[in-house]
Design a protein around this motif. Structure first.
Motif, PDB file in Angstrom:
ATOM      1  N   THR A   1      -4.749   2.473  10.141  1.00 21.42           N
ATOM      2  CA  THR A   1      -4.592   1.765   8.880  1.00 21.42           C
ATOM      3  C   THR A   1      -5.345   2.565   7.823  1.00 21.42           C
ATOM      4  O   THR A   1      -6.535   2.822   7.971  1.00 21.42           O
ATOM      5  N   CYS A   2      -4.643   2.973   6.771  1.00 21.37           N
ATOM      6  CA  CYS A   2      -5.290   3.760   5.717  1.00 21.37           C
ATOM      7  C   CYS A   2      -4.491   3.626   4.423  1.00 21.37           C
ATOM      8  O   CYS A   2      -3.296   3.373   4.443  1.00 21.37           O
ATOM      9  N   ASP A   3      -5.179   3.800   3.311  1.00 23.79           N
ATOM     10  CA  ASP A   3      -4.529   3.678   2.009  1.00 23.79           C
ATOM     11  C   ASP A   3      -3.757   4.937   1.610  1.00 23.79           C
ATOM     12  O   ASP A   3      -2.806   4.868   0.854  1.00 23.79           O
ATOM     13  N   TYR A   4      -4.200   6.085   2.103  1.00 27.22           N
ATOM     14  CA  TYR A   4      -3.579   7.352   1.720  1.00 27.22           C
ATOM     15  C   TYR A   4      -3.165   8.135   2.961  1.00 27.22           C
ATOM     16  O   TYR A   4      -3.869   9.042   3.402  1.00 27.22           O
TER      17      TYR A   4
ATOM     18  N   LYS B   1      -0.325  -3.556   6.110  1.00 27.96           N
ATOM     19  CA  LYS B   1      -1.111  -2.569   5.392  1.00 27.96           C
ATOM     20  C   LYS B   1      -0.483  -1.190   5.587  1.00 27.96           C
ATOM     21  O   LYS B   1       0.200  -0.943   6.561  1.00 27.96           O
ATOM     22  N   ALA B   2      -0.754  -0.305   4.651  1.00 31.02           N
ATOM     23  CA  ALA B   2      -0.255   1.059   4.761  1.00 31.02           C
ATOM     24  C   ALA B   2      -0.963   1.772   5.901  1.00 31.02           C
ATOM     25  O   ALA B   2      -2.082   1.428   6.281  1.00 31.02           O
ATOM     26  N   GLY B   3      -0.299   2.759   6.463  1.00 26.97           N
ATOM     27  CA  GLY B   3      -0.925   3.506   7.540  1.00 26.97           C
ATOM     28  C   GLY B   3      -0.014   4.584   8.083  1.00 26.97           C
ATOM     29  O   GLY B   3       1.037   4.885   7.515  1.00 26.97           O
TER      30      GLY B   3
ATOM     31  N   ILE C   1       4.077   3.055   3.724  1.00 29.18           N
ATOM     32  CA  ILE C   1       3.343   2.832   2.476  1.00 29.18           C
ATOM     33  C   ILE C   1       3.847   1.531   1.884  1.00 29.18           C
ATOM     34  O   ILE C   1       5.052   1.342   1.716  1.00 29.18           O
ATOM     35  N   HIS C   2       2.927   0.641   1.599  1.00 22.55           N
ATOM     36  CA  HIS C   2       3.288  -0.637   0.993  1.00 22.55           C
ATOM     37  C   HIS C   2       2.771  -0.638  -0.435  1.00 22.55           C
ATOM     38  O   HIS C   2       1.602  -0.388  -0.686  1.00 22.55           O
ATOM     39  N   ARG C   3       3.676  -0.917  -1.358  1.00 16.63           N
ATOM     40  CA  ARG C   3       3.348  -0.760  -2.773  1.00 16.63           C
ATOM     41  C   ARG C   3       2.931  -2.056  -3.462  1.00 16.63           C
ATOM     42  O   ARG C   3       2.458  -2.035  -4.566  1.00 16.63           O
TER      43      ARG C   3
ATOM     44  N   ALA D   1       0.774  -5.744  -3.493  1.00 14.72           N
ATOM     45  CA  ALA D   1      -0.424  -6.374  -2.931  1.00 14.72           C
ATOM     46  C   ALA D   1      -0.077  -7.567  -2.046  1.00 14.72           C
ATOM     47  O   ALA D   1      -0.832  -7.908  -1.141  1.00 14.72           O
TER      48      ALA D   1
ATOM     49  N   HIS E   1     -11.299   6.615   9.885  1.00 15.34           N
ATOM     50  CA  HIS E   1     -10.128   5.750   9.753  1.00 15.34           C
ATOM     51  C   HIS E   1     -10.255   4.585  10.723  1.00 15.34           C
ATOM     52  O   HIS E   1     -11.001   4.652  11.694  1.00 15.34           O
TER      53      HIS E   1
END
Length: 142
Positions: A48-51, A96-98, A87-89, A91, A35
């Motif tokens: 910072t991560c997408d999931y 950023k999501a994290g 979580i950011h849905r 674009a 990560h």
């Protein structure tokens, strides 16, 4: 008498701006997953991560502190807990999501070692926030 006072931040330590990788182990994954760490303190970090994981998930973090002294760059293994998730849905959203990881130190040695490694690294610059003010009742002034 009512008096207006400034409310101080609840943050226990300054977060330092870093740009580094760490490995995270969780019950959700079979292997350590890399990560990106964007801010770090001896009390926790922002990944910072997408999931992101769920709040309350326990993790083990392996990271190499960004110390100026090469002798202090030995890897650290830290236990932690996910305490916040974003979580950011869309674009076009700027952030950023994290997830935020709060460290659960089993000894003061790890915390002190990480604190010493972060000395000299500047804090993350943010837009200034307006001071939060609250009205409180004061019985007497000294």
């Amino acid at each position: 008498m009512i008096q207006t006072v400034e409310v101080l931040s609840a943050r226990s330590e300054i977060r330092r701006h870093v740009d580094m990788a760490c490995e995270l182990v969780s019950d959700m994954w079979d292997v350590p997953i890399e990560h990106h760490v964007s801010d770090l303190s001896s009390q926790g970090m922002w990944l910072t991560c997408d999931y992101p994981l769920h709040v309350g998930e326990e993790v083990v973090v392996q990271l190499t502190p960004p110390a100026r002294d090469p002798a202090a760059r030995a890897p650290l293994f830290l236990f932690g807990r996910v305490c916040r998730v974003e979580i950011h849905r869309r674009a076009n959203e700027p952030k950023k999501a994290g997830m935020a990881i709060q460290f659960v130190h089993d000894s003061d040695i790890e915390e002190q070692r990480l604190s010493k490694a972060l000395v000299g690294i500047p804090p993350k610059l943010r837009a200034p926030r307006p001071a939060v003010r609250e009205c409180v009742w004061v019985d007497e002034l000294n």
